[in-house]
Motif scaffolding. Structure first.
Motif, PDB file in Angstrom:
ATOM      1  N   LYS A   1       0.816  -1.214   0.000  1.00  0.00           N
ATOM      2  CA  LYS A   1       0.000   0.000   0.000  1.00  0.00           C
ATOM      3  C   LYS A   1       0.852   1.268   0.000  1.00  0.00           C
ATOM      4  O   LYS A   1       0.528   2.240  -0.673  1.00  0.00           O
TER       5      LYS A   1
ATOM      6  N   LYS B   1       0.380  18.225  -2.805  1.00  0.00           N
ATOM      7  CA  LYS B   1       0.183  16.797  -3.050  1.00  0.00           C
ATOM      8  C   LYS B   1       1.497  16.021  -3.060  1.00  0.00           C
ATOM      9  O   LYS B   1       1.529  14.837  -3.368  1.00  0.00           O
TER      10      LYS B   1
ATOM     11  N   LYS C   1       0.523  12.242  -2.975  1.00  0.00           N
ATOM     12  CA  LYS C   1      -0.870  11.924  -2.667  1.00  0.00           C
ATOM     13  C   LYS C   1      -1.467  11.301  -3.924  1.00  0.00           C
ATOM     14  O   LYS C   1      -1.514  11.921  -4.969  1.00  0.00           O
ATOM     15  N   ASN C   2      -1.898  10.054  -3.804  1.00  0.00           N
ATOM     16  CA  ASN C   2      -2.317   9.280  -4.963  1.00  0.00           C
ATOM     17  C   ASN C   2      -3.800   8.918  -4.860  1.00  0.00           C
ATOM     18  O   ASN C   2      -4.152   7.775  -4.564  1.00  0.00           O
ATOM     19  N   GLY C   3      -4.661   9.901  -5.067  1.00  0.00           N
ATOM     20  CA  GLY C   3      -6.104   9.670  -5.065  1.00  0.00           C
ATOM     21  C   GLY C   3      -6.584   8.882  -3.860  1.00  0.00           C
ATOM     22  O   GLY C   3      -6.253   9.189  -2.727  1.00  0.00           O
ATOM     23  N   LYS C   4      -7.352   7.826  -4.118  1.00  0.00           N
ATOM     24  CA  LYS C   4      -7.925   7.010  -3.045  1.00  0.00           C
ATOM     25  C   LYS C   4      -6.862   6.180  -2.320  1.00  0.00           C
ATOM     26  O   LYS C   4      -7.098   5.719  -1.210  1.00  0.00           O
ATOM     27  N   LYS C   5      -5.702   6.002  -2.935  1.00  0.00           N
ATOM     28  CA  LYS C   5      -4.632   5.226  -2.289  1.00  0.00           C
ATOM     29  C   LYS C   5      -3.953   6.014  -1.173  1.00  0.00           C
ATOM     30  O   LYS C   5      -3.258   5.452  -0.341  1.00  0.00           O
ATOM     31  N   GLY C   6      -4.130   7.322  -1.178  1.00  0.00           N
ATOM     32  CA  GLY C   6      -3.534   8.156  -0.139  1.00  0.00           C
ATOM     33  C   GLY C   6      -2.056   8.431  -0.415  1.00  0.00           C
ATOM     34  O   GLY C   6      -1.601   8.395  -1.551  1.00  0.00           O
TER      35      GLY C   6
ATOM     36  N   GLN D   1       1.730   7.834  -0.809  1.00  0.00           N
ATOM     37  CA  GLN D   1       2.573   6.708  -1.185  1.00  0.00           C
ATOM     38  C   GLN D   1       4.001   7.183  -1.458  1.00  0.00           C
ATOM     39  O   GLN D   1       4.217   8.287  -1.960  1.00  0.00           O
TER      40      GLN D   1
END
Length: 143
Positions: A47, A94, A126-131, A133
Motif C-alpha cells: 500500500k 500533493k 498523494k495518490n487519489g484514493k490510495k492516499g 505513497q
C-alpha cells in the motif's frame, strides 16, 4: 473590513494547522514504513509504495516496487531494526519531501553486525484514493 481580516487570519491559521497535521501524518507513515520493513508487513508495504517506485539503495542498486518487496520476501534484504535519528518533512501540497537520518541494522551472513548510518530523501505523493505513497527513496552512507 474587520470581518474580511478575521476571515483571512482564520484561513492562514487553518492552513498552518493543516500543514502541521500533514507533517505529523507523513512522519507517522515513515515510522510505520520502517516498522513494516522490519516486521515484513507486506500488505502495508504494497500500500505504501507507489507502483512507479524508484528505490535507490546506498550502494547505488536500484529497485522498483516489485523487485524491492521481493528482495524482502526472499531474504535478500533483511532489516533487523531501524532507528530513525532525524526527520524533516516539507509540504508541497500533493507532494511531501522527507529528509532524514537513520541507523539501519541489516541481516548478516558472516556473523558480524551490519549497521548502515544513512542520510536519506523520500518523496511521498498523494495518490487519489490510495492516499500518501512513497515513489522515491534515495540514501547515502555516512562515514
Amino acid at each position: 473590513m474587520k470581518n474580511i481580516l478575521i476571515l483571512v487570519l482564520s484561513l492562514i491559521i487553518g492552513q498552518a494547522a493543516n500543514a502541521q497535521n500533514l507533517k505529523a501524518d507523513i512522519e507517522a507513515l515513515e515510522h510505520k514504513r520502517f516498522a513494516a520493513q522490519v516486521s515484513k508487513d507486506f500488505d502495508f508495504l504494497e500500500k505504501i509504495f507507489a507502483d512507479d517506485l524508484v528505490y535507490t539503495h546506498s550502494n547505488a542498486k536500484v529497485d522498483n516496487k516489485v523487485s524491492y518487496i521481493a528482495s524482502i520476501k526472499e531474504g535478500k534484504s533483511v532489516y533487523k531494526s531501524v532507528d530513525l535519528q532525524e526527520i524533516s518533512v516539507r509540504d508541497y501540497g500533493k507532494i511531501a519531501v522527507v529528509n532524514g537520518r537513520a541507523l539501519i541494522e541489516l541481516g548478516s551472513t558472516d556473523g558480524k553486525p551490519n549497521i548502515l548510518n544513512l542520510r536519506y530523501t523520500v518523496v511521498y505523493a498523494k495518490n487519489g484514493k490510495k492516499g500518501w505513497q512513497v515513489n522515491t527513496w534515495q540514501s547515502t552512507k555516512l562515514l
